[in-house]
Design a protein around this motif. Structure first.
Motif, PDB file in Angstrom:
ATOM      1  N   GLY A   1      -0.162   2.647  -3.302  1.00  0.00           N
ATOM      2  CA  GLY A   1      -1.324   3.448  -2.957  1.00  0.00           C
ATOM      3  C   GLY A   1      -2.652   2.891  -3.421  1.00  0.00           C
ATOM      4  O   GLY A   1      -2.905   1.681  -3.346  1.00  0.00           O
ATOM      5  N   GLN A   2      -3.493   3.780  -3.932  1.00  0.00           N
ATOM      6  CA  GLN A   2      -4.872   3.421  -4.276  1.00  0.00           C
ATOM      7  C   GLN A   2      -4.972   2.344  -5.364  1.00  0.00           C
ATOM      8  O   GLN A   2      -5.842   1.472  -5.265  1.00  0.00           O
ATOM      9  CB  GLN A   2      -5.672   4.662  -4.674  1.00  0.00           C
TER      10      GLN A   2
ATOM     11  N   ARG B   1      -4.758  -0.835  -3.489  1.00  0.00           N
ATOM     12  CA  ARG B   1      -5.947  -1.058  -2.658  1.00  0.00           C
ATOM     13  C   ARG B   1      -7.141  -1.484  -3.514  1.00  0.00           C
ATOM     14  O   ARG B   1      -7.921  -2.368  -3.129  1.00  0.00           O
ATOM     15  CB  ARG B   1      -6.282   0.195  -1.856  1.00  0.00           C
ATOM     16  N   ASP B   2      -7.283  -0.872  -4.677  1.00  0.00           N
ATOM     17  CA  ASP B   2      -8.376  -1.226  -5.584  1.00  0.00           C
ATOM     18  C   ASP B   2      -8.216  -2.671  -6.065  1.00  0.00           C
ATOM     19  O   ASP B   2      -9.189  -3.428  -6.105  1.00  0.00           O
ATOM     20  CB  ASP B   2      -8.427  -0.283  -6.783  1.00  0.00           C
TER      21      ASP B   2
ATOM     22  N   ALA C   1       0.837  -1.207   0.000  1.00  0.00           N
ATOM     23  CA  ALA C   1       0.000   0.000   0.000  1.00  0.00           C
ATOM     24  C   ALA C   1       0.867   1.250   0.000  1.00  0.00           C
ATOM     25  O   ALA C   1       0.541   2.238  -0.661  1.00  0.00           O
ATOM     26  CB  ALA C   1      -0.951   0.003   1.194  1.00  0.00           C
TER      27      ALA C   1
END
Length: 196
Positions: A65-66, A69-70, A61
């Motif tokens: 990052g995102q 997470r997605d 993460a």
């Protein structure tokens, strides 16, 4: 996403390799603890889920990052990783001990190298509904510091972890991280000492 889409950058690779090794070592220790007793097995299972959490949050993460997470939220094994977060948070932050976290499913007789036998217990994770209120309580009035895990971790535990064999979920987590970055996989297991 295809295999290797989240290959770790040089800044995160050393920690990634250290904690995938920790997960493997802790799974082996968990396996041996299942011959001992439920508390020993729970201690080693907690060690695995803590290392899973480090790889999840502090390595992948942090590095991606995102998008990471997605991907985790869409991937079956990623959802297991999210569900294991609940166990990690509750075991490390709740004031209560939950002795029924691991539910005995079956026992097998194991012959010992020096004669005799021992019993190995196969455990499943407890059901979410059986968790004590102080263990996983998440109320709408709880502050961020009081919450044991995010709602998505609680939902992932209910949908992807509860009632499953502990080892299956731990191997799911290993596969998830090794598929993200195949460089974390070990080609051959280490040799074990024949005296063990």
């Amino acid at each position: 996403m295809t295999q290797g889409m989240f290959s770790l950058p040089a800044t995160h690779r050393p920690k990634g390799r250290r904690y995938i090794r920790e997960i493997r070592r802790a799974i082996l220790d968990y396996w041996y603890a299942t011959v001992e007793d439920a508390e020993a097995a729970a201690l080693e299972a907690r060690r695995v889920v803590s290392a899973v959490n480090v790889l999840d949050e502090a390595v992948f993460a942090d590095a991606f990052g995102q998008p990471y997470r997605d991907h985790r939220a869409r991937d079956r094994e990623g959802k297991v990783v999210m569900g294991l977060e609940l166990i990690r948070n509750c075991e490390e932050h709740a004031a209560v001990v939950f002795d029924e976290l691991l539910v005995p499913y079956a026992q097998f007789s194991i012959p010992m190298a020096h004669g005799g036998t021992r019993m190995r217990t196969v455990y499943r994770w407890a059901r979410y509904a059986d968790l004590p209120p102080d263990y996983a309580n998440l109320t709408s009035t709880a502050t961020a510091g009081q919450k044991r895990a995010r709602k998505e971790a609680q939902g992932a535990f209910r949908d992807w972890v509860e009632g499953r064999h502990v080892l299956d979920t731990l191997f799911d987590a290993v596969r998830f991280f090794q598929d993200l970055d195949p460089g974390l996989a070990v080609s051959e297991p280490p040799e074990t000492n024949s005296c063990l």
